[in-house]
Design an enzyme around this catalytic site. Structure first.
Site, short mmCIF file in Angstrom:
data_model
loop_
_atom_site.label_atom_id
_atom_site.label_comp_id
_atom_site.label_asym_id
_atom_site.label_seq_id
_atom_site.Cartn_x
_atom_site.Cartn_y
_atom_site.Cartn_z
N GLY A 31 1.92 -45.67 -57.48
CA GLY A 31 2.01 -46.96 -58.13
C GLY A 31 2.00 -48.06 -57.08
O GLY A 31 1.41 -47.90 -56.00
N GLY A 32 2.67 -49.17 -57.36
CA GLY A 32 2.66 -50.28 -56.41
C GLY A 32 3.18 -49.91 -55.04
O GLY A 32 2.58 -50.26 -54.00
N LEU A 33 4.30 -49.17 -55.00
CA LEU A 33 4.89 -48.81 -53.72
C LEU A 33 4.03 -47.80 -52.97
O LEU A 33 3.83 -47.91 -51.75
CB LEU A 33 6.30 -48.24 -53.95
CG LEU A 33 7.19 -48.13 -52.71
CD1 LEU A 33 7.40 -49.49 -52.08
CD2 LEU A 33 8.53 -47.51 -53.09
N TYR A 74 -7.77 -45.09 -58.34
CA TYR A 74 -6.56 -45.07 -59.15
C TYR A 74 -6.57 -46.20 -60.17
O TYR A 74 -6.25 -46.00 -61.36
CB TYR A 74 -5.33 -45.17 -58.25
CG TYR A 74 -4.02 -45.11 -59.01
CD1 TYR A 74 -3.41 -43.90 -59.30
CD2 TYR A 74 -3.39 -46.28 -59.44
CE1 TYR A 74 -2.21 -43.84 -60.00
CE2 TYR A 74 -2.19 -46.24 -60.14
CZ TYR A 74 -1.61 -45.01 -60.41
OH TYR A 74 -0.43 -44.96 -61.11
N LYS A 140 17.79 -45.47 -54.78
CA LYS A 140 18.79 -46.53 -54.79
C LYS A 140 20.19 -46.05 -55.16
O LYS A 140 21.18 -46.44 -54.53
CB LYS A 140 18.38 -47.62 -55.78
CG LYS A 140 17.02 -48.25 -55.47
CD LYS A 140 16.63 -49.24 -56.56
CE LYS A 140 15.24 -49.79 -56.32
NZ LYS A 140 14.83 -50.72 -57.39
N GLU A 210 13.82 -49.43 -62.87
CA GLU A 210 15.05 -49.01 -62.19
C GLU A 210 16.03 -50.18 -62.07
O GLU A 210 17.24 -50.00 -62.19
CB GLU A 210 14.72 -48.44 -60.82
CG GLU A 210 14.15 -47.03 -60.85
CD GLU A 210 14.18 -46.37 -59.49
OE1 GLU A 210 15.28 -45.98 -59.05
OE2 GLU A 210 13.11 -46.25 -58.87
N HIS A 214 20.16 -51.25 -64.10
CA HIS A 214 21.42 -51.72 -63.51
C HIS A 214 22.03 -52.88 -64.29
O HIS A 214 23.16 -53.30 -63.99
CB HIS A 214 21.19 -52.16 -62.06
CG HIS A 214 20.97 -51.04 -61.10
ND1 HIS A 214 22.00 -50.32 -60.53
CD2 HIS A 214 19.83 -50.51 -60.60
CE1 HIS A 214 21.50 -49.40 -59.72
NE2 HIS A 214 20.19 -49.49 -59.75
#
Length: 347
Positions: A31-33, A74, A140, A210, A214
């Site tokens: 994905g982006g990361l 992708y 995290k 994610e 939180h």
């Protein structure tokens, strides 16, 4: 001084690294990361990107993968498995990649930890496959790192050196706190505050999910089950901002394990702007403590506003992968965190 002694003083840049041939690197998650990680690796001489997997496929090229070709494929097809050369479609892509491709020294796990047990389950796939090398994550949550801590003996027996919490926070800022703590006889508090700006949340869907997990009233399961439309509605209500306080962030357990301070003295929070690449606030860590003379003071380490989330996550991750590679060459296996080891710059 003898001629031999004089010769020993003539250092070259390469003498500071034990890496001789390029470290062969894989990226799990695209994905982006994961895409940013591929771009970070592109100019590196000490690392060669050879393997990648997403939800629907994987790709391998012994001579190295092209970031541009992989990203284009992708984005156009929805999976790296459609890559013309080296791409393989698979519904069990991570396990298939591990089993089919043996010549990878280390993997960056650029994966969403949704559900909260996911990263530990990925580590177990590597163990089950008999793979040996270096794994690095940027997870995290404290509870996710604690699951990996419970696998310490398994990872050691498997010959895997696992570097956990090696992104920005936990990671770069945790390491900064560990270093800043050295000025003090006692640490009173570690306060990490981050600002993240992204132009379009859909480029970092998993990361945003994610973060939403939180928020008050949300958890990992609820965030994971949200549709894109539901996330859009939530972001419309907050003008694209996600404000986070007292997060369950593994900086606390990592600093506790490193002997810096009890975990209840560590707090993490910040603001994510999902509609603007400019950071809503400067990312920093403040370490407050008492010196041996009895003085109370605070060190502040602030990241440059121009550095993106991707730069502050992927750069440290590969620095820790290089450190893990060198540790593993010295026979050090098992789980280590960003607060215990200094990353090594990847040239």
């Amino acid at each position: 001084m003898s001629e031999a002694q004089a010769t020993n003083l003539n250092y070259s840049p390469s003498s500071f690294s034990s890496v001789k041939a390029p470290i062969r690197v894989g990226i799990l998650g695209f994905g982006g990361l994961g895409q940013a990680a591929a771009r970070v690796l592109a100019p590196k001489q000490e690392m060669l990107w050879v393997a990648v997997a997403d939800q629907k496929g994987y790709a391998y090229a012994s001579e190295g993968l092209s970031p541009q070709q992989c990203i284009t494929t992708y984005q156009a097809e929805g999976s790296i498995g459609y890559l013309e050369t080296g791409g393989v479609l698979s519904n069990n892509s991570i396990a298939d990649l591990i089993q089919q491709v043996g010549n990878v020294d280390g993997y960056f796990l650029a994966l969403p930890n949704l559900p909260n047990t996911f990263m530990a389950s990925v580590a177990r796939q590597f163990i089950a496959a008999g793979w040996q090398g270096v794994l690095v994550d940027a997870i995290k949550r404290t509870s996710a790192v604690e699951q990996l801590l419970g696998m310490q003996a398994e990872l050691q027996a498997a010959g895997i050196t696992y570097m956990t919490g090696c992104g920005a926070t936990p990671g770069l800022l945790t390491a900064g706190a560990a270093l800043a703590a050295q000025s003090y006889a006692e640490i009173h508090s570690v306060k990490i505050t981050f600002g993240v700006g992204i132009a379009n949340w859909e480029a970092y869907r998993a990361t945003v999910r994610e973060d939403i997990a939180h928020l008050p009233g949300y958890n990992v399961e609820k965030a994971r089950a949200m549709t894109d439309a539901e996330i859009e509605t939530l972001l419309d209500q907050t003008n694209g901002l996600i404000t986070l306080e007292n997060m369950e962030h593994a900086d606390d357990v990592m600093l506790e394990l490193a002997g810096i301070c009890p975990r209840d003295r560590v707090t993490v929070g910040g603001v994510v702007d999902t509609r603007n690449p400019k950071k809503p606030l400067s990312t920093n860590v403040q370490v407050t403590g008492r010196t041996f003379e009895g003085k109370i003071s605070t060190h502040t380490f602030t990241l440059g506003d121009e550095t993106s989330m991707a730069a502050n996550v992927c750069g440290p991750a590969f620095g820790y992968l290089k450190a893990g590679f060198n540790l593993r060459q010295r026979g050090i296996y098992g789980l280590l965190s960003a607060a215990e080891v200094m990353p090594q710059f990847v040239r």
